[in-house]
Design an enzyme around this catalytic site. Structure first.
Site, PDB file in Angstrom:
ATOM      1  N   ARG A   1       0.855  -1.181   0.000  1.00  0.00           N
ATOM      2  CA  ARG A   1       0.000   0.000   0.000  1.00  0.00           C
ATOM      3  C   ARG A   1       0.895   1.237   0.000  1.00  0.00           C
ATOM      4  O   ARG A   1       1.881   1.309   0.744  1.00  0.00           O
ATOM      5  CB  ARG A   1      -0.912   0.048   1.234  1.00  0.00           C
ATOM      6  CG  ARG A   1      -2.123  -0.888   1.158  1.00  0.00           C
ATOM      7  CD  ARG A   1      -3.115  -0.478   0.061  1.00  0.00           C
ATOM      8  NE  ARG A   1      -4.222  -1.418  -0.099  1.00  0.00           N
ATOM      9  CZ  ARG A   1      -4.238  -2.470  -0.911  1.00  0.00           C
ATOM     10  NH1 ARG A   1      -3.196  -2.746  -1.665  1.00  0.00           N
ATOM     11  NH2 ARG A   1      -5.304  -3.240  -0.988  1.00  0.00           N
TER      12      ARG A   1
ATOM     13  N   ASP B   1       4.642  -0.666  -6.962  1.00  0.00           N
ATOM     14  CA  ASP B   1       3.405  -1.017  -7.662  1.00  0.00           C
ATOM     15  C   ASP B   1       2.252  -0.216  -7.066  1.00  0.00           C
ATOM     16  O   ASP B   1       1.141  -0.238  -7.581  1.00  0.00           O
ATOM     17  CB  ASP B   1       3.132  -2.527  -7.543  1.00  0.00           C
ATOM     18  CG  ASP B   1       1.941  -2.951  -8.386  1.00  0.00           C
ATOM     19  OD1 ASP B   1       1.840  -2.478  -9.541  1.00  0.00           O
ATOM     20  OD2 ASP B   1       1.103  -3.734  -7.909  1.00  0.00           O
TER      21      ASP B   1
ATOM     22  N   GLU C   1      -2.116   7.433  -5.520  1.00  0.00           N
ATOM     23  CA  GLU C   1      -2.457   6.720  -6.766  1.00  0.00           C
ATOM     24  C   GLU C   1      -3.941   6.820  -7.135  1.00  0.00           C
ATOM     25  O   GLU C   1      -4.315   6.661  -8.285  1.00  0.00           O
ATOM     26  CB  GLU C   1      -2.087   5.225  -6.647  1.00  0.00           C
ATOM     27  CG  GLU C   1      -2.961   4.466  -5.656  1.00  0.00           C
ATOM     28  CD  GLU C   1      -2.541   3.014  -5.403  1.00  0.00           C
ATOM     29  OE1 GLU C   1      -1.447   2.608  -5.818  1.00  0.00           O
ATOM     30  OE2 GLU C   1      -3.328   2.289  -4.765  1.00  0.00           O
TER      31      GLU C   1
ATOM     32  N   HIS D   1      -0.496  -0.579  -9.653  1.00  0.00           N
ATOM     33  CA  HIS D   1      -1.233  -1.506  -8.788  1.00  0.00           C
ATOM     34  C   HIS D   1      -1.725  -2.728  -9.579  1.00  0.00           C
ATOM     35  O   HIS D   1      -2.923  -3.003  -9.641  1.00  0.00           O
ATOM     36  CB  HIS D   1      -2.415  -0.772  -8.141  1.00  0.00           C
ATOM     37  CG  HIS D   1      -2.788  -1.330  -6.804  1.00  0.00           C
ATOM     38  ND1 HIS D   1      -3.095  -0.538  -5.727  1.00  0.00           N
ATOM     39  CD2 HIS D   1      -2.902  -2.605  -6.374  1.00  0.00           C
ATOM     40  CE1 HIS D   1      -3.399  -1.313  -4.693  1.00  0.00           C
ATOM     41  NE2 HIS D   1      -3.280  -2.566  -5.063  1.00  0.00           N
TER      42      HIS D   1
HETATM   43  P1  NAI Z   1      -1.859 -11.096   5.310  1.00  0.00           P
HETATM   44  O1  NAI Z   1      -2.924 -10.560   6.196  1.00  0.00           O
HETATM   45  O2  NAI Z   1      -1.834 -12.541   4.954  1.00  0.00           O
HETATM   46  O3  NAI Z   1      -0.434 -10.749   5.957  1.00  0.00           O
HETATM   47  C1  NAI Z   1      -0.092  -9.509   6.456  1.00  0.00           C
HETATM   48  C2  NAI Z   1       1.030  -9.707   7.469  1.00  0.00           C
HETATM   49  O4  NAI Z   1       1.515  -8.415   7.854  1.00  0.00           O
HETATM   50  C3  NAI Z   1       0.587 -10.431   8.750  1.00  0.00           C
HETATM   51  O5  NAI Z   1       1.461 -11.496   9.024  1.00  0.00           O
HETATM   52  C4  NAI Z   1       0.669  -9.332   9.817  1.00  0.00           C
HETATM   53  O6  NAI Z   1       1.015  -9.858  11.094  1.00  0.00           O
HETATM   54  C5  NAI Z   1       1.764  -8.471   9.255  1.00  0.00           C
HETATM   55  N1  NAI Z   1       1.809  -7.103   9.765  1.00  0.00           N
HETATM   56  C6  NAI Z   1       0.773  -6.304  10.140  1.00  0.00           C
HETATM   57  N2  NAI Z   1       1.244  -5.090  10.529  1.00  0.00           N
HETATM   58  C7  NAI Z   1       2.595  -5.145  10.391  1.00  0.00           C
HETATM   59  C8  NAI Z   1       3.634  -4.216  10.648  1.00  0.00           C
HETATM   60  N3  NAI Z   1       3.374  -2.977  11.101  1.00  0.00           N
HETATM   61  N4  NAI Z   1       4.900  -4.595  10.420  1.00  0.00           N
HETATM   62  C9  NAI Z   1       5.184  -5.839   9.947  1.00  0.00           C
HETATM   63  N5  NAI Z   1       4.231  -6.763   9.698  1.00  0.00           N
HETATM   64  C10 NAI Z   1       2.961  -6.419   9.908  1.00  0.00           C
HETATM   65  O7  NAI Z   1      -1.908 -10.182   4.001  1.00  0.00           O
HETATM   66  P2  NAI Z   1      -1.421 -10.555   2.531  1.00  0.00           P
HETATM   67  O8  NAI Z   1      -2.478 -11.313   1.827  1.00  0.00           O
HETATM   68  O9  NAI Z   1      -0.061 -11.122   2.587  1.00  0.00           O
HETATM   69  O10 NAI Z   1      -1.359  -9.098   1.857  1.00  0.00           O
HETATM   70  C11 NAI Z   1      -0.457  -8.113   2.305  1.00  0.00           C
HETATM   71  C12 NAI Z   1      -0.795  -6.794   1.664  1.00  0.00           C
HETATM   72  O11 NAI Z   1      -0.512  -6.845   0.254  1.00  0.00           O
HETATM   73  C13 NAI Z   1      -2.292  -6.423   1.682  1.00  0.00           C
HETATM   74  O12 NAI Z   1      -2.691  -5.866   2.890  1.00  0.00           O
HETATM   75  C14 NAI Z   1      -2.379  -5.399   0.576  1.00  0.00           C
HETATM   76  O13 NAI Z   1      -2.087  -4.130   1.101  1.00  0.00           O
HETATM   77  C15 NAI Z   1      -1.265  -5.815  -0.375  1.00  0.00           C
HETATM   78  N6  NAI Z   1      -1.784  -6.316  -1.658  1.00  0.00           N
HETATM   79  C16 NAI Z   1      -1.347  -5.724  -2.816  1.00  0.00           C
HETATM   80  C17 NAI Z   1      -1.810  -6.161  -4.046  1.00  0.00           C
HETATM   81  C18 NAI Z   1      -1.318  -5.584  -5.333  1.00  0.00           C
HETATM   82  O14 NAI Z   1      -1.963  -5.793  -6.372  1.00  0.00           O
HETATM   83  N7  NAI Z   1      -0.212  -4.885  -5.372  1.00  0.00           N
HETATM   84  C19 NAI Z   1      -2.828  -7.211  -4.129  1.00  0.00           C
HETATM   85  C20 NAI Z   1      -3.158  -7.823  -2.856  1.00  0.00           C
HETATM   86  C21 NAI Z   1      -2.677  -7.351  -1.679  1.00  0.00           C
END
Ligand code: NAI
Length: 330
Positions: free
Chosen positions: A236, A260, A265, A297
Site C-alpha cells: 500500500r 506497484d 495513486e 497496482h
Molecule cells: P496477510 O494478512 O496474509 O499478511 C499480512 C502480514 O503483515 C501479517 O502477518 C501481519 O502480522 C503483518 N503485519 C501487520 N502489521 C505489520 C507491521 N506494522 N509490520 C510488519 N508486519 C505487519 O496479508 P497478505 O495477503 O499477505 O497481503 C499483504 C498486503 O498486500 C495487503 O494488505 C495489501 O495491502 C497488499 N496487496 C497488494 C496487491 C497488489 O496488487 N499490489 C494485491 C493484494 C494485496
C-alpha cells in the site's frame, strides 16, 4: 428472490471474470463503469449488495448514502480494505466482506519480477536494444544469491516471497509481530525493524496499511538502511513517505526503487491519463529516475487471481443473501 449485486468500477476484464464465475452462483449482477464515489453512489440505490475495489471511495459519506439506499453489504473484490470506513459501516449496519486470500503468488511473483528488472536494468535494456544500442554501461547488477532480503510482513504474500527468495539462495530476514511457521521452517530470521533495515540489501513491504504503520518507511527508516539498498512496495502506498524516499534516491542511499503502489495513486488508477497534464509533482519527480520502476497496482493481475477474486466475491454475496457467514466478513 433475486440476488442483486451492483458492481462498481467495472473494466472489461472484471466483467469477463465475474460473468464466468457467476455461472456457479446465479446472481443478478449489474455492472457499472464509474468508480464508487459520493457522486455515483446513487446508482447503488435498491441494491442490497454492492461490490467495490481498492480505488473506490467507501468513506463515511458514501456509506451514509449506501445505507439510505438500503444497501446492506459492501463486498470488496480485494484483500486490502483501508479505503473503507469500517466504523461507519458498522454504525449504519452495513456488512463488509473482502477476499482475504487469492493467489498470494500473483503479487509475490510480481514483486520478484520488479526486483529482477531493477537489478539487471531490463526496463532500460528493452529500450536501448529497440534503438539498436547494445552498450552495457550502467547495467551492472548483482547476484541475489547470498544477498540479504528483508521482508516486512510475512503473511500470505510475504511468505510466498520468502519461498522464492529462499529458492534463489538469499538470506532472509523478516519483521512481523506474528511469526510464520512456514518461514521459520525455511530458516528465516525474525528480527526487529531496526536490524532488518540495517542489514538488508533488498527490503520488500508485505504488510497491510494500518494507522500504526502509516509511513513505516520514513526519513528515519531510510537513514537506517544500508547504503545502496533496493526498496520494493507492492502493498500500500501509504507505507512509504514518498518525499523521504526521493531524498534517499537523490543521495544514493537507495539504489533501486520498485513501486506497484503509490500514496496518491487513487485519482490515476486504472484509467488512461495520457492526454492530460501530470499535476502530481512528487510522481513527476519519481518518474525522472532511471532506477525507479513504477506500475499501477497490477501485482494481483493474473488470470488465476482474477478468477479466484470473482468466485470468492460472489460466494460472499451469496452467503449474505442466504444469511450464512462466509468467513470473510470484516
Ligand atoms: P496477510 O494478512 O496474509 O499478511 C499480512 C502480514 O503483515 C501479517 O502477518 C501481519 O502480522 C503483518 N503485519 C501487520 N502489521 C505489520 C507491521 N506494522 N509490520 C510488519 N508486519 C505487519 O496479508 P497478505 O495477503 O499477505 O497481503 C499483504 C498486503 O498486500 C495487503 O494488505 C495489501 O495491502 C497488499 N496487496 C497488494 C496487491 C497488489 O496488487 N499490489 C494485491 C493484494 C494485496
Amino acid at each position: 428472490m433475486s440476488m442483486k449485486l451492483a458492481v462498481f468500477n467495472t473494466h472489461s476484464y472484471d466483467k469477463a471474470f465475474f460473468e464466468q464465475a457467476n455461472n456457479g452462483f446465479g446472481l443478478d449482477i449489474s455492472f457499472f463503469e464509474p468508480r464508487l464515489t459520493v457522486e455515483t453512489v446513487k446508482l447503488a440505490e435498491k441494491y442490497p449488495a454492492v461490490c467495490a475495489f481498492v480505488n473506490d471511495v467507501v468513506d463515511r459519506e458514501v456509506i451514509e448514502q449506501l445505507a439510505k439506499g438500503d444497501t446492506k453489504l459492501i463486498a470488496l473484490r480485494s484483500a486490502g480494505y483501508n479505503n473503507v470506513d469500517l466504523a461507519a459501516a458498522k454504525q449504519y449496519d452495513i456488512n463488509v466482506a473482502n477476499v482475504p486470500a487469492y493467489s498470494p503468488e500473483s503479487v509475490a511473483e510480481y514483486t520478484v519480477g520488479m526486483m529482477l528488472t531493477l537489478n539487471r536494468k531490463i526496463h532500460r535494456a528493452y529500450n536501448r536494444v529497440k534503438e539498436s544500442n547494445f552498450a552495457l554501461n550502467g547495467f551492472i547488477g548483482f547476484d541475489f544469491h547470498n544477498r540479504t532480503v528483508g521482508v516486512i510482513g510475512t503473511g500470505r504474500i510475504g511468505t510466498a516471497v520468502v519461498k522464492i527468495m529462499h529458492g534463489m539462495g538469499c538470506r532472509v530476514l523478516a519483521y512481523d509481530p506474528v511469526q510464520n511457521e512456514a518461514c521459520l521452517e525455511l530458516g528465516v530470521n525474525y528480527v526487529g525493524l531496526p536490524e532488518l533495515l540495517a542489514e538488508s540489501d533488498v527490503i520488500t513491504l508485505h504488510c497491510p496499511m494500518t494507522e500504526d504503520n502509516y509511513h513505516i518507511i520514513d526519513e528515519k527508516a531510510v537513514k537506517a538502511m544500508k547504503d545502496g539498498v533496493m526498496l520494493l512496495n507492492t502493498s500500500r502506498g501509504g507505507l512509504i513517505d514518498t518525499d523521504a524516499v526521493i531524498a534517499g534516491l537523490k543521495s544514493g542511499k537507495i539504489s533501486n526503487l520498485g513501486l506497484d503502489v503509490y500514496e496518491n495513486e487513487k485519482p490515476l488508477l486504472y484509467d488512461d491519463h495520457s492526454n492530460e497534464l501530470l499535476l502530481d509533482d512528487v510522481l513527476g519527480r519519481l518518474l525522472t529516475f532511471p532506477n525507479v520502476l513504477i506500475t499501477g497496482h497490477q501485482g494481483f493481475f493474473t488470470e488465476d487471481a482474477l478468477s479466484a477474486i470473482a468466485s470468492t466475491t460472489l460466494y460472499n454475496v451469496k452467503c449474505f443473501y442466504e444469511n450464512k457467514t462466509s468467513g470473510n466478513e470484516l
